[in-house]
Design an enzyme around this catalytic site. Structure first.
Site, PDB file in Angstrom:
ATOM      1  N   LYS A 195      -6.370 -29.667  12.274  1.00 35.81           N
ATOM      2  CA  LYS A 195      -5.283 -29.689  11.359  1.00 35.81           C
ATOM      3  C   LYS A 195      -5.263 -30.594  10.357  1.00 35.81           C
ATOM      4  O   LYS A 195      -4.834 -31.562  10.703  1.00 35.81           O
ATOM      5  CB  LYS A 195      -3.465 -29.652  12.811  1.00 35.81           C
ATOM      6  CG  LYS A 195      -2.856 -29.987  11.379  1.00 35.81           C
ATOM      7  CD  LYS A 195      -1.283 -29.938  12.412  1.00 35.81           C
ATOM      8  CE  LYS A 195       0.018 -29.822  11.621  1.00 35.81           C
ATOM      9  NZ  LYS A 195       1.323 -30.133  11.721  1.00 35.81           N
ATOM     10  N   LYS A 248      -6.251 -25.160  11.535  1.00 37.77           N
ATOM     11  CA  LYS A 248      -4.815 -24.648  10.973  1.00 37.77           C
ATOM     12  C   LYS A 248      -5.147 -25.663  10.298  1.00 37.77           C
ATOM     13  O   LYS A 248      -5.344 -26.821   9.491  1.00 37.77           O
ATOM     14  CB  LYS A 248      -3.830 -24.853  11.365  1.00 37.77           C
ATOM     15  CG  LYS A 248      -2.345 -24.790  10.853  1.00 37.77           C
ATOM     16  CD  LYS A 248      -1.149 -26.077  11.601  1.00 37.77           C
ATOM     17  CE  LYS A 248      -0.271 -25.822  10.976  1.00 37.77           C
ATOM     18  NZ  LYS A 248       1.146 -26.577  11.556  1.00 37.77           N
TER      19      LYS A 248
HETATM   20  C1  PBG Z   1       4.780 -29.922  12.383  1.00 38.09           C
HETATM   21  C2  PBG Z   1       4.428 -28.080  12.113  1.00 38.09           C
HETATM   22  C3  PBG Z   1       4.177 -27.936  10.966  1.00 38.09           C
HETATM   23  C4  PBG Z   1       3.373 -26.984  11.023  1.00 38.09           C
HETATM   24  C5  PBG Z   1       3.612 -26.736  12.164  1.00 38.09           C
HETATM   25  N1  PBG Z   1       3.608 -27.366  13.044  1.00 38.09           N
HETATM   26  C6  PBG Z   1       3.989 -28.727   9.391  1.00 38.09           C
HETATM   27  C7  PBG Z   1       3.619 -30.004   8.884  1.00 38.09           C
HETATM   28  O1  PBG Z   1       2.757 -30.900   9.767  1.00 38.09           O
HETATM   29  O2  PBG Z   1       4.038 -30.650   8.494  1.00 38.09           O
HETATM   30  C8  PBG Z   1       3.177 -26.344   9.294  1.00 38.09           C
HETATM   31  C9  PBG Z   1       2.970 -24.858   9.912  1.00 38.09           C
HETATM   32  C10 PBG Z   1       2.848 -23.872   8.278  1.00 38.09           C
HETATM   33  O3  PBG Z   1       3.204 -24.688   7.293  1.00 38.09           O
HETATM   34  O4  PBG Z   1       3.091 -22.647   8.446  1.00 38.09           O
HETATM   35  N2  PBG Z   1       3.867 -31.129  12.745  1.00 38.09           N
END
Ligand code: PBG
Length: 322
Positions: A195, A248
């Protein structure tokens, strides 16, 4: 074989022949619809930065879940926005927390639909970071306990799978141990293994009210410039017992999806994130892009790159179009 013997256009002559030789097949069997759950009743509120996408109270979420099921979607991924937040994010593991209540209701009313629980602290902490702060830093090892408690509490509420998105080191192992100990050894973990610290999460943070009050997430999410590090992260999660691996965001990281697909045997998921959705929506609303065509092309590209599963805000539209 060179032209004129080889003429690739022969296999593109009609839709019938193109369909026959198509390499990537699109289906709604592997699409996951995200959902934001809020407190209250009768709430169906459009998210400003995500036109066409809504936040629901538990009662309205039931309608959304039924619609998803009726469209043939297999699963939803639930994000909770609690009524009140605190420094530890205790709403995340509350037995009557927002996601827990939503899961109990959906498991009763729409049992066919698989439910993924997002396991992270940032929607629940008053400071918006993904864990417990000590001297202004997210304390990794202390956060593991909170994440493990959250996963167990979601499993108790009926989560079919849990999806940790926090990027703490060691969290997959900590969650696996806690789930097994609590009697949930059959609940799989879909790990957000690679991520990235991405600007494309902007609209989500508005939707989930989870923008960090100070600083950013670069101390725990990955540097967009790295791909070898992604393979290391994935290998660690595999070793700790991850069942599904996620990359992601999706479109800016197609190379990462392909590298993970090639190097590991587990199912690979990709998250077409909020900013990726909002970009398409915004251009479509201006009349600059053909939304259906571009959304289908985007998700096809993610599948072609190697993703088995796609989490996308377009899941319902795709199910209608396919
Ligand atoms: C929580 C999380 C996030 C997303 C999914 N889980 C936000 C982040 O990490 O700031 C983002 C998903 C999206 O932008 O659709 N940590």
């Amino acid at each position: 074989m060179q032209f004129p013997i080889s003429r690739p256009r022969r296999l593109r002559k009609s839709e019938a022949i193109r369909r026959m030789v198509r390499e990537t097949r699109m289906t709604s069997d592997n699409l996951i619809l995200p959902a934001f759950v809020v407190a209250g009743e009768g709430v169906r509120q459009e998210i400003g930065s995500m036109p066409g996408f809504f936040r629901f109270s538990v009662d309205k979420l039931e309608d959304e879940a039924k619609e998803a099921r009726d469209l043939g979607l297999p699963a939803m991924l639930l994000f909770g926005i609690p009524e009140s937040k605190d420094p530890l994010g205790s709403g995340a593991w509350a037995d009557d927390g927002i996601v827990q209540r939503a899961m109990r209701r959906l498991k009763e009313k729409v049992p066919e639909l698989l439910l993924f629980g997002d396991v992270c602290m940032c929607e629940y902490t008053s400071h918006g970071h993904c864990g417990e702060l000590v001297d202004g830093e997210v304390a990794n090892d202390r956060t593991l306990e909170l994440l493990a408690k959250t996963a167990v509490s979601q499993a108790r509420a009926g989560a079919d799978l849990v999806a940790p998105s926090d990027m703490m080191d060691g969290r997959v192992g900590a969650i696996r141990d806690a789930l097994d100990e609590a009697g949930f050894s059959d609940v799989p973990i879909m790990s957000y293994a690679a991520k990235y610290a991405s600007g494309f999460y902007g609209p989500f943070r508005e939707a989930a009210e989870s923008t960090p009050a100070m600083g950013d997430r670069r101390g725990y999410q990955m540097d967009p410039a790295n791909v070898r590090e992604a393979l290391k992260e994935v290998a660690l999660d595999v070793g700790e017992g991850a069942d599904i691996l996620m990359v992601k965001p999706a479109i800016p990281y197609l190379d990462v999806i392909t590298r993970v697909r090639d190097a590991f045997e587990l199912p690979v998921a990709a998250y077409h994130v909020s900013g990726e959705y909002s970009m398409l929506k915004a251009a479509a609303l201006q009349g600059w892009l053909d939304e259906k065509r571009c959304a289908l092309e985007s998700i096809t590209a993610i599948r072609r790159a190697g993703a088995d599963l796609v989490i996308t805000y377009y899941a319902k539209d795709l199910a209608r179009w396919l």
